[in-house]
Design a protein around this motif. Structure first.
Motif, mmCIF file in Angstrom:
data_model
loop_
_atom_site.group_PDB
_atom_site.id
_atom_site.type_symbol
_atom_site.label_atom_id
_atom_site.label_comp_id
_atom_site.label_asym_id
_atom_site.label_seq_id
_atom_site.Cartn_x
_atom_site.Cartn_y
_atom_site.Cartn_z
ATOM 1 N N ILE A 187 0.827 -1.206 0.000
ATOM 2 C CA ILE A 187 0.000 0.000 0.000
ATOM 3 C C ILE A 187 0.861 1.256 0.000
ATOM 4 C CG2 ILE A 187 -1.777 1.279 1.251
ATOM 5 C CD1 ILE A 187 -2.682 -1.371 -0.068
ATOM 6 N N ALA A 188 1.909 1.255 0.809
ATOM 7 C CA ALA A 188 2.768 2.439 0.907
ATOM 8 C C ALA A 188 3.495 2.726 -0.400
ATOM 9 C CB ALA A 188 3.775 2.257 2.034
ATOM 10 N N SER A 189 3.661 1.713 -1.251
ATOM 11 C CA SER A 189 4.403 1.906 -2.502
ATOM 12 C C SER A 189 3.530 2.456 -3.625
ATOM 13 C CB SER A 189 5.020 0.578 -2.952
ATOM 14 O OG SER A 189 4.005 -0.344 -3.327
ATOM 15 N N ILE A 190 2.218 2.533 -3.431
ATOM 16 C CA ILE A 190 1.316 3.050 -4.463
ATOM 17 C C ILE A 190 1.502 4.555 -4.599
ATOM 18 C CG2 ILE A 190 -1.111 3.414 -5.086
ATOM 19 C CD1 ILE A 190 -1.728 0.759 -3.669
ATOM 20 N N ASP A 191 1.601 5.013 -5.830
ATOM 21 C CA ASP A 191 1.729 6.439 -6.117
ATOM 22 C C ASP A 191 0.425 6.909 -6.765
ATOM 23 O OD1 ASP A 191 2.332 8.997 -6.888
ATOM 24 O OD2 ASP A 191 3.865 8.434 -8.357
ATOM 25 N N PRO A 192 -0.500 7.504 -6.004
ATOM 26 C CA PRO A 192 -1.787 7.910 -6.579
ATOM 27 C C PRO A 192 -1.644 8.808 -7.800
ATOM 28 C CG PRO A 192 -1.853 8.077 -4.195
ATOM 29 C CD PRO A 192 -0.426 7.813 -4.567
ATOM 30 N N ALA A 193 -0.627 9.678 -7.828
ATOM 31 C CA ALA A 193 -0.450 10.578 -8.965
ATOM 32 C C ALA A 193 -0.208 9.792 -10.252
ATOM 33 C CB ALA A 193 0.703 11.542 -8.704
ATOM 34 N N ALA A 194 0.547 8.692 -10.156
ATOM 35 C CA ALA A 194 0.800 7.868 -11.334
ATOM 36 C C ALA A 194 -0.474 7.185 -11.798
ATOM 37 C CB ALA A 194 1.877 6.833 -11.022
ATOM 38 N N ASN A 195 -1.286 6.706 -10.851
ATOM 39 C CA ASN A 195 -2.554 6.089 -11.213
ATOM 40 C C ASN A 195 -3.491 7.096 -11.873
ATOM 41 O OD1 ASN A 195 -1.583 4.365 -8.710
ATOM 42 N ND2 ASN A 195 -2.997 3.091 -9.868
ATOM 43 N N ILE A 196 -3.494 8.316 -11.367
ATOM 44 C CA ILE A 196 -4.326 9.359 -11.955
ATOM 45 C C ILE A 196 -3.886 9.636 -13.381
ATOM 46 C CG2 ILE A 196 -4.916 11.815 -11.826
ATOM 47 C CD1 ILE A 196 -4.729 11.472 -8.722
ATOM 48 N N GLU A 197 -2.581 9.690 -13.606
ATOM 49 C CA GLU A 197 -2.064 9.930 -14.948
ATOM 50 C C GLU A 197 -2.502 8.819 -15.906
ATOM 51 O OE1 GLU A 197 -0.054 11.800 -18.025
ATOM 52 O OE2 GLU A 197 -0.462 12.552 -16.000
ATOM 53 N N ARG A 198 -2.481 7.565 -15.434
ATOM 54 C CA ARG A 198 -2.879 6.425 -16.268
ATOM 55 C C ARG A 198 -4.387 6.225 -16.293
ATOM 56 N NH1 ARG A 198 0.808 3.778 -12.862
ATOM 57 N NH2 ARG A 198 -0.936 2.524 -12.051
#
Length: 334
Positions: free
Chosen positions: A139-150
């Motif tokens: 969970i700590a390794s998830i980057d929400p900004a990257a998911n938003i971009e994709r």
């Protein structure tokens, strides 16, 4: 709308080949179009005067095959082929009577005491969510900004949310709610039932129409179960974003209309997006668009109810980087 975000039909027939929606066109089998920017084709599949509603099947684009149950007064949101059949006079009279019967306002104010009790329940849900989420090192390794971009969710979070909700027997309820919301929150009264309970919990006033379906709060959709689902969802999502260090997130909303741009309709749950590109696609509108607007707001995470990151249904047919927030009637945006 932009082809990069949504499907569309560049060769759609002009509006001059259709007539405005009215109750007389409510005949099973009639074909028409939704008055959205891309003129989504539909077919009437049922007319249900007992609950003041009718059903359409979506004929194209991402949601092809979906069926929506809508209030009779929503017929004005459609247009129909000029050769469409017309209902007999006695049926039209019955439709009109049913529409008038259910076209009555319902307002539920929030009780401050209920609100404080609900905050306590959400805090307990957040503590339970924290215990589950912090056990998973990914969970700590998830980057929400990257998911938003994709504009892609996280399958690992789908699984954890399912586990969290299943502990209280709420996972199937959540699937039904999220699938309905993604397709059309105004289809049937499932979302309306949650909005009424949201008001009774003290979180957002309900300002809408009376209930049409007498079974709306029958099991498994009773008010206590709906309340449990609301609180569990809020607790999980708020804790998730807080663990990533967020106190607020930037969200967008856009609208385009063929006429004058008025205030958005009142709603307890507001569909927004983390993606400016998605908002821009809505802002773009279609060939008949006359006015459009786009809004951006920093929104506290304690208003987040559902996001695309943990919600599988938000990644099946659409890629909108969606966030559903609890409405704030005092906000100038959403």
């Amino acid at each position: 709308m932009s082809d990069a975000i949504y499907q569309s039909d560049p060769e759609a027939a002009p509006d001059t080949e259709f007539v405005a929606g009215e109750l007389s066109w409510l005949v099973v089998g009639n074909r028409g179009r939704l008055l959205d920017a891309r003129r989504t084709p539909i077919t009437i599949t049922a007319v249900l005067p007992a609950t003041g509603s009718f059903e359409v099947e979506i004929g194209a684009f991402e949601d092809a095959g979906a069926r929506w149950e809508l209030a009779l007064d929503q017929i004005e949101r459609f247009q129909f082929a000029r050769a469409a059949a017309t209902a007999p006079a006695d049926a039209i009279a019955a439709f009109r009577a049913a529409a008038e019967k259910f076209d009555r306002p319902l307002r539920i104010e929030c009780d401050p005491g209920a609100r404080e009790r609900t905050f306590g329940r959400i805090a307990a849900a957040r503590a339970s969510a924290r215990a589950l989420l912090t056990r998973d090192p990914l969970i700590a390794s998830i980057d929400p900004a990257a998911n938003i971009e994709r504009r892609d969710g996280e399958p690992r979070l789908y699984t954890l949310l399912e586990e969290f909700l299943a502990a209280d027997g709420l996972s199937e309820l959540d699937r039904s709610f999220s699938q309905t919301f993604v397709s059309n929150p105004g289809s049937g009264e499932l979302v309306k039932g949650h909005a009424i309970v949201l008001a009774e919990l003290g979180l957002c006033p309900y300002d809408g129409k009376v209930v049409r379906n007498p079974e709306l709060f029958a099991e498994p959709w009773s008010k206590p179960r709906r309340a449990g689902h609301l609180i569990a969802r809020l607790g999980f999502v708020q804790e998730l974003w807080s663990l990533w260090g967020y106190e607020a997130v930037t969200l967008y909303r856009a609208a385009a209309t063929d006429g004058q741009l008025g205030p958005p309709p009142r709603s307890s749950f507001v569909s927004t997006t983390f993606s400016r590109d998605v908002a821009a696609a809505h802002f773009e509108g279609g060939a008949a668009t006359q006015a459009a607007a786009i809004w951006r707001q920093r929104t506290p995470v304690d208003r987040l109810f559902m996001t695309f990151l943990e919600t599988g249904a938000m990644n099946q047919r659409f890629r909108e980087a969606e966030a559903v927030v609890i409405a704030d009637p005092l906000s100038g945006t959403f």
